[in-house]
Enzyme design. Structure first.
Site, short mmCIF file in Angstrom:
data_model
loop_
_atom_site.label_atom_id
_atom_site.label_comp_id
_atom_site.label_asym_id
_atom_site.label_seq_id
_atom_site.Cartn_x
_atom_site.Cartn_y
_atom_site.Cartn_z
N ASP A 374 42.57 86.45 -8.44
CA ASP A 374 42.22 87.87 -8.37
C ASP A 374 43.45 88.73 -8.58
O ASP A 374 44.59 88.26 -8.47
CB ASP A 374 41.59 88.19 -7.01
CG ASP A 374 40.21 87.55 -6.85
OD1 ASP A 374 39.58 87.27 -7.89
OD2 ASP A 374 39.80 87.32 -5.70
N TYR A 444 47.03 76.59 -2.09
CA TYR A 444 47.06 78.01 -1.77
C TYR A 444 47.78 78.22 -0.44
O TYR A 444 47.87 77.33 0.40
CB TYR A 444 45.65 78.58 -1.63
CG TYR A 444 44.79 78.42 -2.87
CD1 TYR A 444 44.68 79.45 -3.80
CD2 TYR A 444 44.08 77.24 -3.11
CE1 TYR A 444 43.90 79.30 -4.94
CE2 TYR A 444 43.30 77.09 -4.25
CZ TYR A 444 43.22 78.12 -5.15
OH TYR A 444 42.45 77.97 -6.27
N TYR A 517 36.28 79.02 -4.10
CA TYR A 517 36.56 80.42 -3.78
C TYR A 517 37.20 80.47 -2.39
O TYR A 517 36.54 80.27 -1.36
CB TYR A 517 35.26 81.24 -3.79
CG TYR A 517 34.69 81.44 -5.17
CD1 TYR A 517 35.19 82.45 -6.00
CD2 TYR A 517 33.66 80.64 -5.65
CE1 TYR A 517 34.67 82.65 -7.27
CE2 TYR A 517 33.14 80.83 -6.92
CZ TYR A 517 33.64 81.83 -7.73
OH TYR A 517 33.13 82.02 -8.98
#
Length: 557
Positions: A374, A444, A517
């Site tokens: 994003d 992440y 996600y």
């Protein structure tokens, strides 16, 4: 220059010439074909003549048989083989003094005679000129004018499907007339060399000379698209009759043809449609000989109008790839415009694409990445693999060019992104990258807030997670661009790291299957992702900041 199938590479020039001429029919048949409007190159190819005869600058009626005199073999030997007709009666067939005016060939429509319409002008070699050289000089000048730097070339040729009908009409014409003669029974239409191959042999040597590079398999393509309006319409009409098509469909064909005639470019574009051409070829093959003879003219009529030629010079896409790091939370991955308003300050796609396109001098570019992040997510660690696909690059960058390109991007004043391992790569990396997008692991780091203080038991639950399967229904925020469905994803491992001075904030490190996600895995997306950090800890959870730290794809390192 490459020949066609069956080239006799070990034969001497003289024996190869005799072998080639042995494939031809008797002189009276050649005279007949010339008189009905078949050009010299079509006569050679329809009887399967191999070798370099097609590249002769002129193949007029008078020169077709004068080729014999160039053979080292004596005229006596040629006469014994029936290749060099002697006597006043035979010579009269090919008298040099009687040179009939050359219409466009009734079979190839002038393609092998190097005549065509280009725009509103008809290209025909000036008197005394060399048609092949004149044609290839024109092509070479156009290529150089467009600024292409090439190391070789490949020829792509598109021809009107009516040529197949013309070839069949000539064979049936000869069958009806000469079936009883011995020479005809030895011939087979399957031996016919295609117009495309004959044209390639005719012009490739001259193109090599003018361009200074070799002809063969290469990423740079010269595409010649021939179209012929009148005969194409006539072909459709004849096929419609042969297939018993109703009158209404015929009128539609005529109406469409009139519309095509308004714009020559439309005709060329339509000619490119492989599906349409394939349907016509199939329809022709399905016709029995008696039905074909009933609805088609034997031999084909002579043609006054030349084909329309459209040329395209292009390079197959080149790929420049590597890894990018994104340091700003105001830079989107791809160009993001909503209601004519830019979202964010820039995009990775535009920064990389514009710099690469400038060096490659291409028409356009496409940006491909192994996954997405994003706009508010940084891409850190080793970086995300990407490809920039450049269409019709006039210049293929060298290693030094690519190094300078990377230095320019990395030294940008804004320092939004950085590139690593930038290099020219093959198209196979495309499949590897998309395989990685779907199957590889990604790591992440996220700053997470929970609605109560983080306990040691919470840390234990998170740290002990290993290969946990979750179900993610399409997130609400992407429902406008992705179909609603449940997707299974894998959380390979997670760790929680306390942040000093705060009991409700912690740093979450996790490794997941590509396509997970992460934001939704943390807050649950109103129960659409399960399990999630909130359900695991039994409290409300929110994500404050997210960074991608590693995308494991060794092929880009």
């Amino acid at each position: 220059m490459e020949g066609l199938k069956g080239d006799r590479g070990s034969s001497s020039p003289s024996s190869a010439r005799v072998d080639a001429l042995e494939s031809l029919p008797p002189p009276h048949v050649i005279h007949d074909l010339l008189s009905v409007g078949v050009c010299g190159r079509c006569i050679l190819r329809m009887f399967g003549v191999q070798g370099d005869l097609y590249s002769r600058q002129k193949l007029t009626p008078s020169t077709l048989w004068s080729i014999n005199s160039e053979s080292i073999v004596s005229n006596v030997t040629l006469e014994e083989n029936g290749l060099f007709p002697q006597g006043p009666r035979s010579c009269s067939y090919f008298s040099r003094e009687i040179e009939p005016p050359q219409d466009n060939c009734c079979v190839c429509l002038g393609i092998l005679q190097l005549t065509f319409n280009h725009g509103k002008e008809c290209f025909r070699s000036p008197g005394g000129g060399n048609p092949i050289d004149d044609f290839t000089v024109m092509l070479s000048e156009q290529i150089k004018k467009e600024g292409h730097q090439i190391g070789g070339f490949c020829l792509e040729i598109s021809i009107p499907p009516v040529i197949l009908a013309n070839e069949r009409a000539i064979w049936l014409y000869m069958k009806n007339k000469y079936e009883s003669e011995d020479w005809f029974r030895e011939k087979c239409p399957m031996d016919c060399i295609s117009v495309k191959d004959a044209l390639k042999i005719s012009i490739s040597g001259s193109l090599e000379k003018n361009l200074g590079v070799k002809f063969g398999m290469d990423s740079f393509r010269i595409r010649l698209i021939y179209a012929h309006f009148k005969t194409s319409v006539d072909l459709q009409t004849s096929l419609a009759k042969a297939q018993g098509t109703n009158r209404k469909k015929k009128e539609m064909v005529r109406h469409d043809a009139e519309e095509y005639n308004k714009d020559v470019k439309k005709e060329c574009i339509l000619q490119e449609k492989n599906e349409s051409d394939t349907a016509i070829r199939r329809a022709l093959n399905d016709l029995q000989d008696d039905v074909f003879c009933e609805h088609f003219i034997l031999p084909p009529e002579k043609v006054k109008e030349s084909c329309v030629l459209s040329t395209q010079y292009y390079r197959m896409p080149i790929y420049i790839g590597g890894r990018y790091l994104k340091f700003s939370r105001k830079v989107s991955q791809t160009r993001w415009i909503i209601d004519d308003e830019r979202m964010g300050e820039a995009s990775v796609e535009e920064i990389l694409g514009s710099n690469i396109l400038l060096v490659c001098k291409g028409d356009s570019y496409k940006f491909h990445a192994a996954g997405r992040e994003d706009i508010d997510v940084r891409m850190l660690g080793s970086g995300r693999p990407f490809l920039v696909e450049v269409s019709n690059a006039r210049s293929v960058p060298s290693s030094n060019d690519i190094c300078e390109m990377a230095e320019k991007i990395n030294a940008s004043e804004n320092r939004y992104i950085k590139v690593r391992n930038l290099k020219l790569i093959g198209s196979e990396a495309w499949s590897l990258m998309h395989e990685g997008e779907a199957e590889k692991q990604k790591q992440y780091a996220a700053v997470v807030w929970i609605s109560r203080p983080l306990t040691e038991e919470d840390e234990r639950k998170i740290n002990s997670t290993e290969n946990m399967e979750i179900t993610q229904r399409t997130p609400i925020r992407v429902l406008h661009r992705r179909s609603p469905m449940d997707r299974k994803r894998m959380i390979h491992w997670m760790t929680a790291e306390k942040i000093a001075g705060s009991s409700q904030y912690f740093l979450l490190h996790l490794c997941t299957q590509a396509g997970t996600y992460i934001k939704e895995f943390v807050h649950g997306d109103f129960g659409r992702t399960h399990p999630n950090i909130g359900s695991i800890l039994g409290c409300r959870a929110e994500i404050l900041q997210l960074d991608v730290t590693d995308v494991k794809m060794d092929c880009f390192d």
